[in-house]
Write an enzyme that holds these catalytic residues in place. Structure first.
Site, short mmCIF file in Angstrom:
data_model
loop_
_atom_site.label_atom_id
_atom_site.label_comp_id
_atom_site.label_asym_id
_atom_site.label_seq_id
_atom_site.Cartn_x
_atom_site.Cartn_y
_atom_site.Cartn_z
N ASP A 34 1.84 0.10 -2.54
CA ASP A 34 1.91 -0.65 -3.79
C ASP A 34 0.56 -1.18 -4.25
O ASP A 34 -0.43 -1.15 -3.50
CB ASP A 34 2.91 -1.81 -3.64
CG ASP A 34 2.73 -2.57 -2.32
OD1 ASP A 34 1.67 -2.45 -1.71
OD2 ASP A 34 3.67 -3.27 -1.92
N ASP A 92 11.95 -12.37 1.19
CA ASP A 92 13.22 -12.08 0.51
C ASP A 92 13.74 -10.68 0.86
O ASP A 92 14.67 -10.18 0.24
CB ASP A 92 13.05 -12.22 -1.02
CG ASP A 92 12.03 -11.24 -1.60
OD1 ASP A 92 11.42 -10.47 -0.82
OD2 ASP A 92 11.82 -11.25 -2.84
N HIS A 143 11.91 -7.88 0.73
CA HIS A 143 11.30 -6.75 0.02
C HIS A 143 10.47 -5.89 0.96
O HIS A 143 9.90 -6.37 1.93
CB HIS A 143 10.51 -7.20 -1.22
CG HIS A 143 9.22 -7.93 -0.95
ND1 HIS A 143 8.99 -9.20 -1.39
CD2 HIS A 143 8.09 -7.55 -0.33
CE1 HIS A 143 7.77 -9.57 -1.04
NE2 HIS A 143 7.19 -8.59 -0.40
N GLU A 161 11.91 -5.65 -4.81
CA GLU A 161 12.54 -6.96 -4.69
C GLU A 161 14.07 -6.81 -4.64
O GLU A 161 14.60 -5.74 -4.96
CB GLU A 161 12.16 -7.81 -5.92
CG GLU A 161 10.66 -8.05 -6.08
CD GLU A 161 10.09 -9.06 -5.08
OE1 GLU A 161 10.74 -9.36 -4.07
OE2 GLU A 161 8.96 -9.55 -5.34
C1 GLP Z 1 3.75 -8.16 0.29
C2 GLP Z 1 3.61 -6.63 0.24
C3 GLP Z 1 4.40 -5.97 1.32
C4 GLP Z 1 4.28 -6.77 2.60
C5 GLP Z 1 4.99 -8.08 2.42
C6 GLP Z 1 4.85 -9.03 3.59
O1 GLP Z 1 4.11 -8.74 -0.92
N1 GLP Z 1 3.86 -5.99 -0.99
O2 GLP Z 1 3.96 -4.63 1.50
O3 GLP Z 1 4.85 -6.09 3.66
O4 GLP Z 1 4.69 -8.70 1.20
O5 GLP Z 1 3.60 -9.63 3.63
P1 GLP Z 1 3.03 -10.31 4.93
O6 GLP Z 1 2.79 -9.23 5.91
O7 GLP Z 1 1.73 -10.95 4.48
O8 GLP Z 1 4.04 -11.29 5.38
#
Ligand code: GLP
Length: 245
Positions: free
Chosen positions: A67, A136, A138, A143
């Site tokens: 992404d 959440d 995702h 989402e």
């Molecule tokens: C982000 C990304 C995801 C990631 C997630 C968790 O928004 N788009 O690819 O896995 O949230 O983030 P973190 O690893 O910092 O908890």
């Protein structure tokens, strides 16, 4: 679905890195699906170490990131592209032509999404997809409410996601409202998937993902439909799920 509980974040990262190295040894021209966020931070460090020690080469590897924030390019310090460049790409022998990330600054983001899907297909599909998980549920930026068959597309970010990622932007108001993400259907097509989660704040969503109802409310639960998923959790992220001894 294989679930591994590691002692801590360090061990979780090491187990994941070993699986990636093994994949590349088996198939030097592997196509990797990559994630950003805090969770895979040390996984990338370990891969860089493995490369420096001559244990692995990324020369033939192709990478597709999950992404990117809409409007952000590779020179913006908060972009996924900037993260990847500094954390991983510039430290290993990946060839520039083999690195793919959705371009958040494309004039026509719809076209960019369709082109991204084509590029993944042309590369032969993702062999191994690395995923983190949002609070959440995702994965990528899919989402709650995302269709299990969704493709790469422009999505609106949930307020909770903007809040969680405000630390990368110096405040929530600066976090873009939307992003381009591979879809859940795109992710499901990967041949193998590694889902990582670390920390107590992820324990509830991990439980819902692995033990709750597999539906749109918890996007990561789509992974239960995939035949080759390895979930690697640290102890605290696993503390609400019961595992057979
Ligand atoms: C982000 C990304 C995801 C990631 C997630 C968790 O928004 N788009 O690819 O896995 O949230 O983030 P973190 O690893 O910092 O908890």
């Amino acid at each position: 679905m294989k679930i591994i509980v590691a002692k801590n974040y360090r061990e979780m990262s090491k187990i994941a890195a070993d699986l990636v190295v093994r994949q590349i040894k088996r198939k030097p021209a592997s196509v990797l699906g990559l994630a950003t966020g805090h969770t895979p931070f040390e996984l990338y460090d370990d891969l860089v170490q493995a490369y420096r020690r001559g244990k692995v080469s990324f020369k033939k590897v192709k990478t597709f990131n999950l992404d990117e924030y809409a409007g952000l390019g590779e020179n913006n310090r908060s972009s996924c592209h900037y993260y990847m460049k500094n954390k991983f790409f510039k430290k290993v022998d990946l060839s520039k032509k083999n690195i793919f990330i959705p371009d958040g600054r494309a004039a026509d983001l719809k076209k960019e999404c369709a082109a991204y899907e084509r590029k993944i297909r042309r590369a032969g599909g993702v062999d191994l997809q690395i995923l983190g998980i949002g609070l959440d549920g995702h994965i990528g930026f899919n989402e709650p409410g995302s269709n299990f068959s969704s493709k790469t597309r422009l999505v609106k970010l949930a307020e909770s996601t903007r809040r969680a990622n405000a630390k990368y932007f110096g405040g929530r108001a600066l976090v873009p409202q939307s992003a381009v993400t591979m879809g859940l259907g795109t992710i499901l097509k990967a041949k193998k998937v590694i889902l990582l989660a670390s920390g107590r704040e992820k324990a509830a969503i991990v439980k819902l993902t692995l033990r709750g109802k597999a539906d749109k409310i918890t996007p990561a639960s789509v992974l239960r439909k995939h035949p080759q998923v390895t979930v690697i959790l640290d102890k605290t992220a696993a503390e609400l799920i019961k595992l057979p001894k």
